[in-house]
Design a protein around this motif. Structure first.
Motif, short mmCIF file in Angstrom:
data_model
loop_
_atom_site.label_atom_id
_atom_site.label_comp_id
_atom_site.label_asym_id
_atom_site.label_seq_id
_atom_site.Cartn_x
_atom_site.Cartn_y
_atom_site.Cartn_z
N GLN A 237 0.78 -1.23 0.00
CA GLN A 237 0.00 0.00 0.00
C GLN A 237 0.82 1.29 0.00
O GLN A 237 0.29 2.35 -0.38
CB GLN A 237 -0.92 -0.01 1.23
CG GLN A 237 -1.93 -1.16 1.22
CD GLN A 237 -2.66 -1.31 2.54
OE1 GLN A 237 -2.36 -0.62 3.53
NE2 GLN A 237 -3.63 -2.21 2.57
N LEU A 238 2.07 1.24 0.41
CA LEU A 238 2.89 2.46 0.51
C LEU A 238 3.86 2.53 -0.66
O LEU A 238 4.68 1.64 -0.86
CB LEU A 238 3.66 2.48 1.84
CG LEU A 238 2.81 2.37 3.12
CD1 LEU A 238 3.69 2.35 4.36
CD2 LEU A 238 1.79 3.50 3.20
N ASP A 239 3.76 3.60 -1.42
CA ASP A 239 4.51 3.72 -2.67
C ASP A 239 6.02 3.65 -2.48
O ASP A 239 6.74 3.09 -3.33
CB ASP A 239 4.16 5.03 -3.38
CG ASP A 239 2.74 5.04 -3.92
OD1 ASP A 239 2.17 3.94 -4.11
OD2 ASP A 239 2.20 6.14 -4.16
N SER A 240 6.54 4.21 -1.42
CA SER A 240 7.99 4.29 -1.27
C SER A 240 8.62 3.05 -0.63
O SER A 240 9.85 2.91 -0.65
CB SER A 240 8.37 5.54 -0.46
OG SER A 240 7.81 5.47 0.83
N VAL A 241 7.82 2.16 -0.07
CA VAL A 241 8.37 0.94 0.52
C VAL A 241 8.70 -0.03 -0.60
O VAL A 241 7.83 -0.45 -1.37
CB VAL A 241 7.40 0.30 1.52
CG1 VAL A 241 7.97 -1.01 2.07
CG2 VAL A 241 7.11 1.26 2.67
N CYS A 242 9.96 -0.38 -0.73
CA CYS A 242 10.43 -1.16 -1.88
C CYS A 242 9.85 -2.58 -1.90
O CYS A 242 9.65 -3.18 -0.83
CB CYS A 242 11.96 -1.23 -1.88
SG CYS A 242 12.76 0.33 -2.30
#
Length: 444
Positions: free
Chosen positions: A251-256
């Motif tokens: 759900q979180l764009d920056s978490v790879c």
């Protein structure tokens, strides 16, 4: 006062040590020291040490003896030893190595500055945990990437691991302090951070000077920072891998889309002897949950072979798990007994070196074959690659890393710190290769 003085730092071990070394360098430069390209001629020779495996100890001691020879030629040279090895031999470091001037543990990095500014540089050791290094100046290897220590120590009691003895019980930094640090880093040009801890997904239970939180909450707070493009972390523990962190990846764009999940062994019996607090079945259940929500995620792992008492049947179970999971990569190690650990007492069950080497070779074959098969899914896709520099094997090409953590060598024009689209044309177990997309080239 120290304007003409120089230092050289040699770092051994994990990313936590790399982070601490960057803090040491920043602190020393703030004191007026300049970094030297080699030990020879440096006024301060500093080692940041690791004690996870016997090989790291042996390598470090060889470097330390070289520094001692330099000091004999130039008696004014100061030799400092920090990190886990220093902590683990704190009672004997000056007796065994009388040419060492200062020694300090992972929680005492700041004491180095106090020592160097003291009136008399008589040998001193600092080993009681006093705090994190996050407040110290930092000299990053790359201006666009940064380490962030979110916790220190570990409450697990793995029978083979020396970390609890060298870094103590887990202590977490307050969430708001971490968010402020990362925001400052982003304002200074950082676009990718790697969160560090011995067990990062246990974060939030032992916050020093703040409210309890959770690792998933920390990920969400950092994801909201404008300009932060990528969040990585290492290492989690399978026991504490809960659904909230798994969902954060989705759900979180920056978490790879990359998770390093240490297996250590595929046999439940061996895992119990290791005191890993999960079984083979629990590990596979976590993998299934992770891939249910993140089908494309890259999974990497750690595996130990030759743990005391490991039978051929136990080892076959490890191979079976590797075949079933299909890791994108693995750090593999032959068991090495560590002082002050329970497993070091299992002397009657030690696996012979020849057997351990044979198992290692067979394990590496399976890991690399499955990683190579997994890597084929990237061929034909366009991946965003963070440029880190030139290819180590072909200086006419660039090198970077995809969000999945894969090294990518490619042709094109770009600067370190840029994120560019790369069309993947080939893949091996270790690296991907490709070309910058035609659109990206046109815009360049």
């Amino acid at each position: 006062m120290n304007a003409s003085k120089t230092f050289h730092v040699t770092t051994f071990g994990c990313q936590m040590n790399e982070h601490d070394s960057e803090r040491m360098k920043g602190m020393l430069e703030s004191l007026g020291y300049a970094e030297a390209g080699a030990q020879d001629g440096a006024d301060l020779i500093l080692f940041n040490t690791c004690s996870i495996r016997e090989k790291a100890d042996s390598k470090f001691i060889a470097y330390l003896q070289q520094a001692a020879a330099l000091k004999r030629r130039n008696p004014g040279t100061v030799i400092g030893v920090g990190g886990c090895w220093a902590q683990s031999v704190k009672e004997d470091v000056f007796r065994q190595f009388p040419y060492v001037d200062v020694a300090f543990g992972p929680g005492q990095v700041h004491k180095l500055a106090e020592f160097l500014n003291s009136d008399s540089l008589t040998a001193q050791g600092f080993f009681e945990f006093e705090g994190f290094t996050g407040h110290l100046p930092m000299k990053r290897e790359r201006e666009f990437q940064g380490w962030v220590q979110i916790s220190a120590g570990c409450n697990m009691k793995c029978s083979y691991c020396i970390v609890p003895a060298t870094r103590g019980r887990q202590v977490d930094r307050p969430l708001d302090e971490l968010v402020a640090e990362v925001r400052t880093m982003v304002d200074g040009g950082v676009i990718e951070v790697t969160l560090l801890g011995q067990n990062v997904n246990a974060y939030g239970r032992a916050v020093r000077g703040g409210e309890r939180s959770s690792f998933a909450a920390l990920l969400a707070e950092l994801d909201a920072i404008d300009g932060l493009r990528r969040i990585r972390y290492t290492s989690p523990h399978p026991q504490d891998m809960k659904e909230d962190v798994v969902l954060a990846h989705a759900q979180l764009d920056s978490v790879c889309p990359h998770m390093h999940l240490p297996l250590q062994a595929g046999s439940s019996r061996v895992l119990k002897e290791m005191r890993r607090t999960y079984s083979r079945e629990r590990f596979l259940d976590r993998v299934a949950l992770i891939r249910e929500h993140n089908p494309d995620i890259a999974l990497t792992t750690d595996i130990i072979v030759g743990f005391p008492g490991e039978t051929e049947a136990d080892f076959q179970e490890t191979l079976e798990v590797c075949e079933e999971v299909g890791f994108d990569g693995a750090f593999t190690f032959i068991y090495s007994p560590r002082r002050e650990t329970e497993a070091a007492e299992f002397t009657d069950r030690f696996v012979s070196h020849e057997v351990a080497v044979d198992r290692m070779e067979r394990l590496v074959e399976v890991v690399q074959r499955r990683a190579g098969e997994r890597a084929q899914r990237f061929i034909g896709r366009t991946l965003d690659v963070l440029v880190e520099g030139y290819s180590r094997t072909d200086p006419s090409r660039l090198r970077g890393r995809s969000a999945h953590g894969k090294v990518v060598n490619f042709t094109g024009l770009a600067q370190p710190g840029e994120i560019v689209p790369v069309e993947i044309t080939s893949a091996t177990s270790q690296t991907l290769a490709g070309e910058m997309s035609l659109l990206a080239r046109a815009l360049a």
